[in-house]
Structure formats: structure tokens, C-alpha cells
Design an enzyme around this catalytic site. Structure first.
Site, PDB file in Angstrom:
ATOM      1  N   SER A 643       0.830  -1.180   0.000  1.00 55.74           N
ATOM      2  CA  SER A 643       0.000   0.000   0.000  1.00 55.74           C
ATOM      3  C   SER A 643       0.878   1.248   0.000  1.00 55.74           C
ATOM      4  O   SER A 643       1.683   1.439  -0.903  1.00 55.74           O
ATOM      5  CB  SER A 643      -0.964  -0.057   1.187  1.00 55.74           C
ATOM      6  OG  SER A 643      -1.982   0.879   1.057  1.00 55.74           O
ATOM      7  N   ASP A 729      -9.966  -3.268  -5.730  1.00 58.86           N
ATOM      8  CA  ASP A 729      -9.380  -2.445  -4.677  1.00 58.86           C
ATOM      9  C   ASP A 729      -9.878  -1.007  -4.775  1.00 58.86           C
ATOM     10  O   ASP A 729      -9.645  -0.331  -5.778  1.00 58.86           O
ATOM     11  CB  ASP A 729      -7.854  -2.478  -4.820  1.00 58.86           C
ATOM     12  CG  ASP A 729      -7.133  -1.864  -3.637  1.00 58.86           C
ATOM     13  OD1 ASP A 729      -7.761  -1.108  -2.872  1.00 58.86           O
ATOM     14  OD2 ASP A 729      -5.927  -2.134  -3.489  1.00 58.86           O
ATOM     15  N   HIS A 765      -8.157  -4.685  -1.710  1.00 59.62           N
ATOM     16  CA  HIS A 765      -6.905  -4.169  -1.173  1.00 59.62           C
ATOM     17  C   HIS A 765      -6.208  -5.164  -0.248  1.00 59.62           C
ATOM     18  O   HIS A 765      -4.977  -5.155  -0.140  1.00 59.62           O
ATOM     19  CB  HIS A 765      -7.197  -2.877  -0.404  1.00 59.62           C
ATOM     20  CG  HIS A 765      -5.983  -2.102  -0.022  1.00 59.62           C
ATOM     21  ND1 HIS A 765      -5.158  -1.494  -0.940  1.00 59.62           N
ATOM     22  CD2 HIS A 765      -5.436  -1.834   1.196  1.00 59.62           C
ATOM     23  CE1 HIS A 765      -4.172  -0.868  -0.316  1.00 59.62           C
ATOM     24  NE2 HIS A 765      -4.314  -1.064   0.981  1.00 59.62           N
TER      25      HIS A 765
END
Length: 793
Positions: A643, A729, A765
Site C-alpha cells: 500500500s 481495490d 486491497h
């Protein structure tokens, strides 16, 4: 938004291997396959990386909106006084065509599948290693297990997992005393506690689903119902349900009106079983409204909008005080917050929320209730860390906030640099405070009666500790979770009156693990600017460290994050063991941008936010250089981040590609400049108070100097890169790793190390929700890493 994404390249290391041929598919015009000339193979026809077309004319404009820009889409925050770029500046976006908000474009989906096929072909020879890694992951967990039971209104609540089943089962058993006893024989069939009932089996919800993530599960005040939320796609849009635990009846809550009422995991019960509260999202996936629902059992429930936040910078949440007396609506940016409340005693007649205190720029505060008082932790008056204050529980209370003091009149937390405060739990007789001191997580217990506060101490120098879920204010003890880099997690019950009275409730079983075979260290690396001592946590096998002491260089894996003030703890993780057993030293870099050393580690001017963001990347590279100088070589150094940690890795390998042999970029946020200019992309506006807004003159050039997509160097040898992403995501869109992959290949077509991307077409995600699939995916990732470091055997 915790940004994230992934990246990938071409070719192999120097040793020979066989790539099994995958039949050539019909490819769209957007990309082509070409024969690889960089890899030694034993077949003529092999899959080579897809070559994405470049649209050299495509740009994204930063600054004032283009002529066709929708005026409803902000270019900056409402209260910003910064000057917009005017005229706007074009940011090259040659792979912008890969963006498809619908996730249905056949041309793009075919390209993504081709990337997956290429990555699979590049790792076909690693199938045996992947199977071994998967088996090692499984062998280090107890597949049939349970979590520590927690007390709640006459029941013990816990979850169970069963061998061969991918998801948890939510369970409870009648509470017959203040302490529980476990009468379990270790089998799937045996109950953990007498009278056990399974009230929500996620395995049943997940039947015929490729993804299933259960969010909040909230028992009603009478414990007759549960409200729960479930996401079946990975896009973090949740369905809300209520289940009658006496009948097993499951009712999906219906949507009412034009608002997307039932799309977010934010639900609470009111004073009794008749009232529900829940949050909703706007069109950009931002939680912004709190509703009260009456008569939820009927076909025509009554929904009342209690509070909404229209400022795009603010992210909202709701919660209920531990004593059950208040419903709170918390709205906050990264720098400013505001809390509203509604008394549950008045919820049947009053639906107007009151404000604890109105927002003030750059003042953060959070609130809990107890003893008819607000307990407030805040950085009011510009303190570096949060202060602990209290006042009567009234509206507009800030004028009455006073520091909470000990028996000597000394403030418990005055906001200074010495220690930081993260959360507060208000019990009937004590207040439990979680925070940090010396870079280590800490727990303090404060007696309301004696006004004494004591920090819980543990034997190890570095560790992770925090309270377990707690549902009752009337208690004589708390339970904490404790672990370290070499110590598996334990849940420990601790007396509030005498913290020496401790009972280990449960220790995580790690089959085959011998703690004595491993060691760990806490060290510091001086940053290049001389302003910071960067903590690093190190874990290794004793055998490997003996080699280091003998002067031998060994492989090292470096992990980092460094954003949002989030902390990467020195915790225990069984998935590291396969790397460590193969002779790697595992290092966590606690770089600036995180919160390990308090808020000053994150905020300007000495942290890594806004115009100090490069400190994050510089710190990581400085740690990498330290590791090369002491334990390893660039040919044996790998790195990883997810991330916003993927941004870290992208920026770091751009800055010093020669330092690393392999890089894993998980769901990486790498297209920073383009994404942050465009508020039509979900969650963008709220991030302007994290990274800065590239539409504004003040931030534009600085961001362009580190945005990974815009700083890939030509003519350099980049490390082997493994990028990952999820099609659904909402935090880091799939096109970010896809664009970065193509950019790396284009800049260095003859790179000697491979660039690969693996995109999960059925997840978001947080990767796979199925625990077995998660281990399979991780084995896939780590097999690539080990192969690149020549540790695949």
C-alpha cells in the site's frame, strides 16, 4: 485511505530453468507479446511480457480544472489558502488508458490476464518451492483453533477455525462465572466451552463465493440478535444483515431512499434491540452520514439522518461508549477532528446530536465517556503528542478541559515528547491507556480512586502489547495480547489493582517452533540528515547470526511502511519463518512517517509528511545502506512494502536501484501525482492532508520529485520486481501497479532482472479473504523472492 499497489519486470537470473509453454491467446491491440531474448530457456516459443501501448499524448492536468472539468469535483479543499497552478501543468500519463472505473473493459481485462500469464510462466519452475512454502505456512499454525473468550452480557464470545475450512465461525457459550475454563480435546467436533453455539459460520456465507469478508459483528443489548456486515467482492461495499440467534432467521436490511444506506461496515445497536445506527458512503467511497433506523424488523423501517459531513477531507466513523450511554459520530481529517454525540437514554425522543466541541484547524481530539465526564485525548495548543484531559459531559466542553493528573498533581500525559498516547478505555474503577514510550507500545493503568498510574512491564526489551477487545466497564481485570519477534502471542489477564497478578489465558500454538533457535535485536541507524536515529527490529536464526559473526555476508529482507503515523510493530509472524529458516535476516525499518516514536515521527518539521515526505524514503535507503555495510550485499538484499509501503519501495528503488536484488510492491500507491490531482478517484480528497495537493503550487514540484511513476530512471539496472494488486481495490486502484509495471519495462527494456505483476481478479486491497488462498498467494510471492536471491533450493 491506506494506499497500496504492486510492480513487476522481465527476464531471469543467470541460472538455467525451463518455462512451461502456455498457449498463446488472442491478444487485443492494446498490447503485444514478443519473444524473450533475455532468458535462457529450452523451448523456442515462450511467453514474454505483454508490451502495453503508450499513448504519448495522454496527460493529466494539475492545477485549475481543465475546461471540461466537473465543477462538483474539487481541485483543493474548501478552506485551503494555497494558490492553484494556473495555467495548469500537464503530467504525462501514457498508460492512463489502463484505468477503467467499471472494471469491465475487455481490452484491459485481457491485458491484465496476460500479465498474470506472464508472471505464472516466469515462476512455473518454482511450483515445488511454492508447495513447500505453503506447507510450511500451514505447519506453523494450528488449523483447528480458537480465540480467547471475552465476556459480554452473560456470554463468553470467541471465534473458531477448523482444519480444511477457510473462514472463522463466531461462537458463544453461557457465562456461569467470572472466569472461564476450557474443556476442549483439540478436535473440530469438541466444543471449546460447555453450551457452545455457533451463531455465525462465515464458511456458510462464503459458499460459492470467490471472496468473503465479514466486518463488524455486533450482538444486540439483549444478546438475542446480531447485526453483521459482509463484503463479497473486496471493494469494501458491505451488505448489512440482522440474525435472530434464537430462530436462526437471517434478514438482509433493505435500502431505503436514494442514499446508499447499506454499503459500509459501520453499524451499532442503540439502548435496546429496537434501534440500529449505521454509516453510509458517498459516491467516492467516503463514509459521511450516520443514520438511525427504527422498526428495522418491519417492511417500512424509519430512517433518520442524524449527522453528515460534506467536506471531502473528512472521514467519518461511529461508535458507542463502553458504558452504553452515548452514540458518537466522529469526523476527522488527518489534522482536524470533531465529535458529536447522542444520549441513548434520549434516542426514542431526540434525534439531534450535540457537539463535544467545534472543530478548530489542526486540533485533533477523541472522546470516551465515564463518570458523567468526557475523557479527551487531544493535541490542543499545538502539543507534539496527545494530552489526556477531562471535563463534564456537556456540549461545547473545550473551555472546561483539564489535564488528568496523578496523586501528586502531575499530568498523566501532557503532550510532550516523552511519551505518546493512542487510545483510552474508561472502566468503572480505572482508565486503561495505550500509547508508546521509547518507540515501544505501552499500556498504563490509572486508578480513579488513588490517582496512581502504572505502566505494565514485561521481560523482553522490544515487544508488541495491546488490550484485547473489552465489552464491559464493570470489571476487576483486563486482558492484553503480548508478543515479540521471537515470542508467539499470548493473551494475559491482569488485575487492575495489582498488575503482578497475571494469568496466561491462551498462548498461540506454533507447531515445530523452537524459540531457542532464534534471536532478535533492536538497533538504531543514523539518518543522512543527522536528525533522526531510525529504529530497526531484527529477527534471525542463531545459525545465520553465527555466520555473520564469522564475517560471512548473508541474505537480508527489509520491510517498511512509513505513512499515516501508523506503526510497524516488533511482533511475531509465522509467515516470516520460511525466509528465516532459509538463512535470511528479517529487518523492519521503523522509518519516519510512521508513529513509532510518537507524532513527531510523522508530523512536520522533523517527521515525514507534506514537504518532509522524502524523509521516509531517505530513511529506508539509509537503513539499506547500513545493512549492506554490515551484514549483506546488494545481490542478497530484498525489500518489501504494501500500500503506502509500496510507494516507499517504488521511491526507494528509484533513488537507489543498485542497492537491491529484489523488491516486492504489494498493492502499491505509485502513481501519486496523477491520482492526487483527480478527486474523481475514490478517497483522493481526504489524502491531500497526508501528501499535499499537487494541484497547488506549494506541493506540486515536491511531489513530482518522488512520485514513483514519474521518477523511474533510464539506463539503470533495477531489482527484480514483483507487483501485486486487486481488481476491486477501492484504496489503490489496480491500474497503479499495472502502469508502474509497464513504466519500468519501458524505461529499461534490457533490464537483467524480471519485472512481474500478479493481479487478483476477485479481491480488493487486502488480498485473499480465504486463509488457504492467502497462504497460496504468499507462497507465490515469496517463491519469486527466494529464487531471485538464489535461495530456491
Amino acid at each position: 485511505m491506506f494506499k497500496s499497489a504492486a510492480l513487476v519486470l522481465l527476464s531471469r537470473s543467470s541460472h538455467s530453468f525451463l518455462i512451461h509453454h502456455t498457449p498463446r491467446r488472442s491478444l487485443p491491440l492494446c498490447f503485444t507479446h514478443k519473444m524473450s531474448t533475455q532468458t535462457e530457456v529450452t523451448q523456442n516459443d515462450v511467453i514474454s511480457p505483454p508490451v502495453a501501448r503508450r499513448d504519448e499524448e495522454k496527460v493529466c492536468f494539475a492545477g485549475v480544472g481543465p475546461a471540461d472539468w466537473d465543477v462538483k469535483m474539487p481541485r483543493q479543499s474548501n478552506d485551503s489558502s494555497e494558490k492553484l497552478l494556473d495555467p495548469p501543468v500537464a503530467i504525462p500519463d501514457p498508460y492512463g488508458w489502463l484505468r477503467d472505473d467499471t472494471r469491465e473493459n475487455k481490452e484491459i481485462l485481457d491485458y491484465l490476464r496476460a500479465e498474470n500469464e506472464y508472471s505464472q510462466s516466469m515462476t512455473t519452475h518454482l511450483k515445488g518451492l511454492q508447495d513447500s512454502l505453503y506447507d510450511e505456512f500451514l505447519s506453523s499454525i494450528q488449523e483447528t483453533d480458537y480465540t480467547t473468550p471475552r465476556s459480554r452480557e452473560g456470554f463468553w464470545y470467541y471465534t473458531r477455525t477448523f482444519k480444511g475450512e477457510s473462514y472463522s465461525a463466531y461462537c458463544r457459550a453461557p457465562k456461569t462465572s467470572d472466569t472461564f475454563s476450557i474443556n476442549w480435546d483439540g478436535t473440530k467436533e469438541s466444543p471449546i466451552m460447555p453450551g457452545e453455539e455457533v451463531y455465525l459460520n462465515v464458511n456458510e456465507l462464503a459458499k460459492d463465493k470467490s471472496y468473503c469478508s465479514v466486518g463488524r459483528v455486533k450482538p444486540s443489548p439483549s444478546q438475542t440478535y446480531i447485526a453483521y456486515a459482509v463484503d463479497f467482492s473486496g471493494d469494501e461495499k458491505y451488505e448489512m444483515h440482522v440474525r435472530n440467534l434464537e430462530t436462526g432467521e437471517d434478514v438482509a436490511l433493505t435500502e431505503v431512499g436514494s442514499d446508499h444506506l447499506l454499503e459500509i461496515d459501520g453499524l451499532l445497536w442503540g439502548k435496546d434491540d429496537d434501534t440500529l445506527y449505521y454509516m453510509t458512503m458517498d459516491e467516492f467511497h467516503r463514509p459521511y452520514r450516520l443514520y438511525q433506523r427504527k422498526d428495522w424488523k418491519s417492511d417500512a423501517p424509519t430512517d433518520t439522518l442524524l449527522k453528515e459531513e460534506l467536506d471531502d477531507l473528512f472521514w467519518c466513523s461511529s461508535y458507542k461508549s463502553l458504558d452504553g450511554k452515548y452514540i458518537f459520530f466522529d469526523t476527522a481529517s488527518k489534522e482536524t477532528s470533531e465529535v458529536w454525540y447522542l444520549s441513548t437514554e434520549e434516542e426514542s425522543s431526540v434525534t439531534e446530536m450535540k457537539c463535544v466541541t467545534k472543530r478548530r484547524n489542526k486540533v485533533l481530539y477523541e472522546v470516551e465517556h465515564g463518570d458523567d465526564s468526557w475523557y479527551v485525548w487531544t493535541n490542543v495548543d499545538g502539543s507534539p503528542n496527545m494530552k489526556l484531559m477531562s471535563s463534564p459531559a456537556t456540549a461545547d466542553s473545550a473551555a472546561n478541559w483539564e489535564l488528568v493528573v496523578d496523586t501528586n498533581g502531575t499530568p498523566l500525559f501532557d503532550g510532550s515528547l516523552a511519551k505518546s498516547l493512542d487510545s483510552v478505555t474508561v472502566l468503572n474503577t480505572h482508565v486503561v491507556i495505550e500509547g508508546r514510550e521509547g518507540g515501544i507500545p505501552r499500556v498504563w493503568i490509572y486508578s480513579k480512586d488513588s490517582k496512581n498510574m502504572k505502566m505494565l512491564s514485561f521481560d523482553e526489551a522490544a515487544y508488541d502489547v495491546g488490550m484485547l477487545a473489552h465489552f464491559e466497564a464493570d470489571t476487576k481485570s483486563i486482558a492484553v495480547s503480548y508478543d515479540s519477534l521471537v515470542t508467539p502471542p499470548s493473551s494475559i489477564e491482569i488485575s487492575l489493582d495489582d498488575d503482578s497478578q497475571r494469568t496466561v489465558l491462551k498462548t498461540k500454538a506454533v507447531p515445530g517452533y523452537d524459540k531457542g533457535s532464534y534471536g532478535c535485536d533492536r538497533m538504531e541507524v543514523l539518518s543522512r540528515d543527522g536528525e533522526a536515529k531510525i529504529p530497526i527490529s531484527v529477527v534471525y536464526s542463531n545459525e545465520t547470526m553465527e555466520k555473520v559473526k564469522a564475517g560471512e555476508r548473508v541474505p537480508v529482507h527489509l520491510y517498511g511502511y512509513g505513512s499515516y503515523g501508523a506503526c510497524m510493530e516488533a511482533d511475531f509472524d509465522t509467515t516470516r519463518l520460511p525466509l528465516i529458516k532459509r538463512g535470511m535476516i528479517y529487518v523492519i525499518a521503523h522509518i519516519r512517517g510512521g508513529g513509532e516514536m510518537g507524532r513527531q515521527w510523522y508530523e512536520e518539521p522533523n517527521g515525514a509528511k507534506y514537504l518532509c515526505k522524502k524523509n521516509t524514503f531517505n530513511d529506508f535507503v539509509d537503513v539499506a545502506k547500513f545493512l549492506v555495510d554490515t551484514w549483506t550485499t546488494p545481490e542478497m538484499l530484498s525489500c518489501e512494502g504494501r500500500s503506502a509501503g509500496g510507494l516507499l519501495i517504488g521511491a526507494s528503488i528509484n533513488q537507489a536501484p543498485e542497492l537491491f536484488k529484489c523488491a516486492i510492491l504489494g498493492v502499491p500507491f505509485v502513481d501519486v501525482a496523477v491520482t492526487m490531482t483527480d478527486s474523481t478517484i475514490p478517497l483522493t480528497s481526504g489524502e491531500w492532508v497526508e501528501w499535499g495537493n499537487p494541484n497547488e503550487e506549494k506541493y506540486h514540484q515536491y511531489m513530482m520529485e518522488y512520485s514513483p511513476m514519474n521518477n523511474v530512471q533510464k539506463g539503470k539496472t533495477y531489482p527484480a520486481c514483483w507487483l501485486t494488486g486487486g481488481l476491486n481495490d477501492p484504496r489503490v486502484a489496480y491500474w497503479e501497479p499495472a502502469k508502474m509495471t509497464a513504466t519500468l519495462r519501458h524505461a529499461n527494456p534490457n533490464n537483467e532482472n524480471p519485472i512481474c505483476m500478479k493481479l487478483d481478479l476477485s479481491a480488493g486491497h487486502f488480498s485473499a479473504s480465504d486463509r488457504y488462498k492467502y497462504f497460496r498467494e504468499l507462497a507465490y510471492d515469496y517463491s519469486f523472492l527466494l529464487d531471485q536471491l538464489k535461495l530456491a533450493n
